[in-house]
Design a protein around this motif. Sequence first.
Motif, short mmCIF file in Angstrom:
data_model
loop_
_atom_site.label_atom_id
_atom_site.label_comp_id
_atom_site.label_asym_id
_atom_site.label_seq_id
_atom_site.Cartn_x
_atom_site.Cartn_y
_atom_site.Cartn_z
N GLU A 18 -78.86 -21.54 -11.66
CA GLU A 18 -77.92 -20.57 -12.23
C GLU A 18 -78.46 -20.03 -13.55
OE1 GLU A 18 -74.72 -19.68 -11.27
OE2 GLU A 18 -74.63 -20.88 -9.43
N ASP B 281 -76.39 -17.24 -15.19
CA ASP B 281 -75.04 -17.09 -15.73
C ASP B 281 -74.09 -16.92 -14.56
OD1 ASP B 281 -75.29 -14.41 -14.89
OD2 ASP B 281 -75.93 -13.73 -16.88
N GLN B 282 -72.85 -16.54 -14.82
CA GLN B 282 -71.86 -16.44 -13.73
C GLN B 282 -72.21 -15.38 -12.71
OE1 GLN B 282 -67.98 -15.95 -15.51
NE2 GLN B 282 -67.72 -18.17 -15.81
N GLU B 283 -72.97 -14.37 -13.11
CA GLU B 283 -73.28 -13.26 -12.20
C GLU B 283 -74.68 -13.34 -11.61
OE1 GLU B 283 -72.03 -12.52 -15.40
OE2 GLU B 283 -70.00 -12.53 -14.55
N HIS B 284 -75.56 -14.17 -12.16
CA HIS B 284 -76.97 -14.12 -11.76
C HIS B 284 -77.55 -15.50 -11.45
CE1 HIS B 284 -76.37 -10.46 -14.29
NE2 HIS B 284 -77.19 -9.91 -13.39
N LYS C 242 -75.75 -12.19 -7.87
CA LYS C 242 -75.12 -12.98 -6.82
C LYS C 242 -74.37 -12.11 -5.82
CE LYS C 242 -74.37 -17.08 -9.71
NZ LYS C 242 -73.36 -18.01 -10.27
N GLU C 243 -73.65 -11.14 -6.31
CA GLU C 243 -72.79 -10.35 -5.43
C GLU C 243 -73.56 -9.38 -4.55
OE1 GLU C 243 -68.96 -7.31 -5.78
OE2 GLU C 243 -69.34 -8.77 -7.38
#
Length: 399
Positions: free
Chosen positions: A364, A366-369, A389-390
């Motif tokens: 990980e 961060d929360q997005e990547h 991620k999305e």
Amino acid sequence: MTNSYNVTMLGTGLIGMFYTQTLHGQRSRDRVVSVYSRREERAADFAKEHGIPHHTTDLAEAINHPDSNVVVIGLPNIQHEEAVRLCCEAGKAVLCTKPLGRNAAEAKRMLEMVEEAGIFHGYLEDLVYTPKMLKAVTAVQNGAVGKVLWARSRETHPGPHSDWFWDKEMAGGGAIIDLGCHCVEIARNYIGKEVKPIEVMCWGDTQVHPIAAEDSAIALVKYANGAIGQFEVAWTFRGGMDLRDEVSGTEGTIWTNHFLRTGFEMFTAVGQGGYVAEKAESETGWLFPVGDELSELGYVDMFTDMFNALDQGGAPMESFYDGYVVNAILDACYKSMETKQWEPVQLEIWRGSEEVMGSAVFREYDQEHLLIKEEKMPDGKSKLILKEKESGKILQRVV
């Protein structure tokens, strides 16, 4: 409590000589009291050279010698099963050289025999006991390389020292059964012996020597946690004996060189006046002597582990069960060599984990990547390669 042991040595070839030198030289309190050889003259000469009081060409007589309490098998592969059977009948601890059997069926019978008889059994896989290997495995177990992804082991040399190795019926195969057994167990120790080997892809061929068995082979062994074990073996390598291992994980890499290029290199135009090292092909020119061959090849720590386990009433690091698993993997290698396809490892006895896990390990950012790679650039800045991620999009940032 530390005991001393009286040993029956079965075999007077190179391996029997190495074993006897180790037993008499390192612990010193353990002694070979009886030796068996297929030839009377060789048995007598070996006994005289090593100060052994009894010699014979009768296998049962050697095993049943009244003064011995441990039997060490250093015989041609075709004789292992008979020797193990006699040890079980005699109720004596047995230590068997590698490979345990010519195939998994033979190895399984030997495993079942010793367990039914309730006798101590050890698998003499010396190359997992080399000083470098023991230290490297400890580092891996302590997390130094993270999750192990790949373990590679290479053993190559100009060919075996005795005629029976070259006979497919007596040996059970060629370079795979002779050298691949070392490499497979080295990889198992790095990856984790509790992790199940799943399938094998193997190439092998007879490239140089006029024999029925393979003299060269390369194989991939896939494990249940996604790790890959790789071996390269050959009886066609020129220049001595090449023993190298590598293990790569998510957080690091270890390289080991056990025999060539170990830091002791010598050039001589006239020779050093005697033995250089196992499988050395020359006595002049650039030579690669080994400081303490018995130690560097693992024999010292191997017998120490075996006899310490006997003292403590426990199991050694390598037992007949390990020898059986190795034989099962090698059977799959031989089948794959014929079919040219991935072949499953058939294990009728498996005492490790049944868990199957993927090999992917993601970090990980961060929360997005997710972090793919971070690299320090010549200007001192860091470049990050990231994955959203999305969307799955790959992008980079300089920080």
